[in-house]
Design a protein around this motif. Structure first.
Motif, PDB file in Angstrom:
ATOM      1  N   PHE A  92      -1.670  -0.677  -6.498  1.00 25.58           N
ATOM      2  CA  PHE A  92      -0.206  -0.806  -7.185  1.00 25.58           C
ATOM      3  C   PHE A  92       0.212  -0.709  -8.067  1.00 25.58           C
ATOM      4  O   PHE A  92       2.129  -0.693  -8.340  1.00 25.58           O
ATOM      5  CB  PHE A  92      -0.425  -2.413  -6.561  1.00 25.58           C
ATOM      6  CG  PHE A  92       1.214  -3.215  -6.934  1.00 25.58           C
ATOM      7  CD1 PHE A  92       2.291  -2.817  -5.373  1.00 25.58           C
ATOM      8  CD2 PHE A  92       1.517  -4.138  -7.808  1.00 25.58           C
ATOM      9  CE1 PHE A  92       3.309  -3.698  -4.983  1.00 25.58           C
ATOM     10  CE2 PHE A  92       2.653  -4.514  -7.150  1.00 25.58           C
ATOM     11  CZ  PHE A  92       3.359  -4.323  -6.376  1.00 25.58           C
ATOM     12  N   GLY A  93      -0.340  -1.014  -9.636  1.00 26.84           N
ATOM     13  CA  GLY A  93       0.513  -1.043 -10.687  1.00 26.84           C
ATOM     14  C   GLY A  93       0.653   0.249 -10.912  1.00 26.84           C
ATOM     15  O   GLY A  93       2.122   0.830 -11.615  1.00 26.84           O
ATOM     16  N   GLU A  94       0.215   2.061 -10.531  1.00 29.01           N
ATOM     17  CA  GLU A  94       0.284   2.710 -10.360  1.00 29.01           C
ATOM     18  C   GLU A  94       1.538   3.097  -9.837  1.00 29.01           C
ATOM     19  O   GLU A  94       3.047   3.385 -10.297  1.00 29.01           O
ATOM     20  CB  GLU A  94      -0.355   3.926 -10.130  1.00 29.01           C
ATOM     21  CG  GLU A  94      -1.536   4.000 -10.901  1.00 29.01           C
ATOM     22  CD  GLU A  94      -1.491   4.975 -11.920  1.00 29.01           C
ATOM     23  OE1 GLU A  94      -0.503   5.353 -12.012  1.00 29.01           O
ATOM     24  OE2 GLU A  94      -2.654   4.672 -12.757  1.00 29.01           O
ATOM     25  N   THR A  95       2.345   2.587  -8.389  1.00 34.69           N
ATOM     26  CA  THR A  95       3.519   2.636  -8.039  1.00 34.69           C
ATOM     27  C   THR A  95       4.272   1.941  -8.362  1.00 34.69           C
ATOM     28  O   THR A  95       5.178   2.581  -8.865  1.00 34.69           O
ATOM     29  CB  THR A  95       2.865   1.687  -6.622  1.00 34.69           C
ATOM     30  OG1 THR A  95       1.820   2.680  -5.886  1.00 34.69           O
ATOM     31  CG2 THR A  95       4.074   2.313  -5.919  1.00 34.69           C
ATOM     32  N   VAL A  96       4.298   0.799  -9.301  1.00 35.52           N
ATOM     33  CA  VAL A  96       5.726   0.217  -9.774  1.00 35.52           C
ATOM     34  C   VAL A  96       5.402   1.055 -11.370  1.00 35.52           C
ATOM     35  O   VAL A  96       7.065   1.191 -11.315  1.00 35.52           O
ATOM     36  CB  VAL A  96       4.655  -1.889 -10.580  1.00 35.52           C
ATOM     37  CG1 VAL A  96       5.754  -1.985 -11.414  1.00 35.52           C
ATOM     38  CG2 VAL A  96       4.364  -2.127  -9.189  1.00 35.52           C
ATOM     39  N   LEU A  97       4.800   1.636 -12.012  1.00 29.38           N
ATOM     40  CA  LEU A  97       4.742   2.269 -13.133  1.00 29.38           C
ATOM     41  C   LEU A  97       5.450   3.655 -12.714  1.00 29.38           C
ATOM     42  O   LEU A  97       6.891   4.236 -13.837  1.00 29.38           O
ATOM     43  CB  LEU A  97       3.390   2.768 -13.512  1.00 29.38           C
ATOM     44  CG  LEU A  97       3.610   3.506 -14.550  1.00 29.38           C
ATOM     45  CD1 LEU A  97       4.381   3.006 -16.243  1.00 29.38           C
ATOM     46  CD2 LEU A  97       1.961   3.718 -15.474  1.00 29.38           C
ATOM     47  N   GLY A  98       5.725   3.728 -11.623  1.00 31.64           N
ATOM     48  CA  GLY A  98       5.535   5.361 -11.160  1.00 31.64           C
ATOM     49  C   GLY A  98       7.640   4.836 -11.453  1.00 31.64           C
ATOM     50  O   GLY A  98       8.328   5.615 -11.414  1.00 31.64           O
ATOM     51  N   ARG A  99       7.788   3.944 -10.361  1.00 32.70           N
ATOM     52  CA  ARG A  99       9.167   3.879 -10.366  1.00 32.70           C
ATOM     53  C   ARG A  99       9.828   3.529 -10.599  1.00 32.70           C
ATOM     54  O   ARG A  99      10.929   3.577 -11.023  1.00 32.70           O
ATOM     55  CB  ARG A  99       8.872   2.423  -8.384  1.00 32.70           C
ATOM     56  CG  ARG A  99      10.867   2.155  -8.259  1.00 32.70           C
ATOM     57  CD  ARG A  99      11.142   2.954  -7.610  1.00 32.70           C
ATOM     58  NE  ARG A  99      10.229   3.535  -6.372  1.00 32.70           N
ATOM     59  CZ  ARG A  99      10.297   3.104  -5.240  1.00 32.70           C
ATOM     60  NH1 ARG A  99      11.393   2.046  -4.756  1.00 32.70           N
ATOM     61  NH2 ARG A  99       9.614   3.952  -3.951  1.00 32.70           N
TER      62      ARG A  99
END
Length: 128
Positions: A92-99
């Motif tokens: 989820f953190g990777e998704t947040v960071l990418g966005r």
């Protein structure tokens, strides 16, 4: 709105910096994104903090703020001990960071012409 991306600041030292607020708390901003990337690379909050020139206490506070600001944790931690502790950026953190990085890029692109025009107002030693 403000934006900053690690590569964009070379072209635009006056580039704005994007901060996503949750009330009065910054849920995500340039320092938190940089810390998440360092945690991903180093595997621990203390090593990540050292690599970005931040105190362990400050890094831990930022991680806690991020984990409380999002509907799921962005960093998972393991307690220290004989085997040592550790931290990792969650999926989820990777998704947040990418966005967040995508939003930074889009904002910088949208403001590129205005930033060049705005540079005319800056003192000569601060122009790109």
């Amino acid at each position: 709105m403000s934006t900053h991306h690690s590569d964009d600041h070379k072209d635009h030292p006056q580039a704005p910096r994007l901060r996503v607020l949750l009330g009065e708390v910054t849920a995500m901003g340039p320092g938190k994104a940089m810390l998440l990337e360092a945690i991903r690379d180093k595997g621990s909050i203390s090593a990540a903090a050292r690599s970005v020139g931040m105190s362990y206490r400050r890094a831990w506070d930022l991680v806690e703020t991020m984990n409380q600001s999002f509907r799921e944790p962005v960093v998972a931690t393991a307690k220290g001990g004989a085997g040592g502790g550790g931290a990792q950026v969650t999926d989820f953190g990777e998704t947040v960071l990418g966005r967040y990085r995508d939003m930074e890029r889009q904002a910088c692109e949208a403001l590129r012409d205005e930033l060049h025009a705005f540079a005319d107002f800056l003192a000569d030693d601060h122009k790109p």
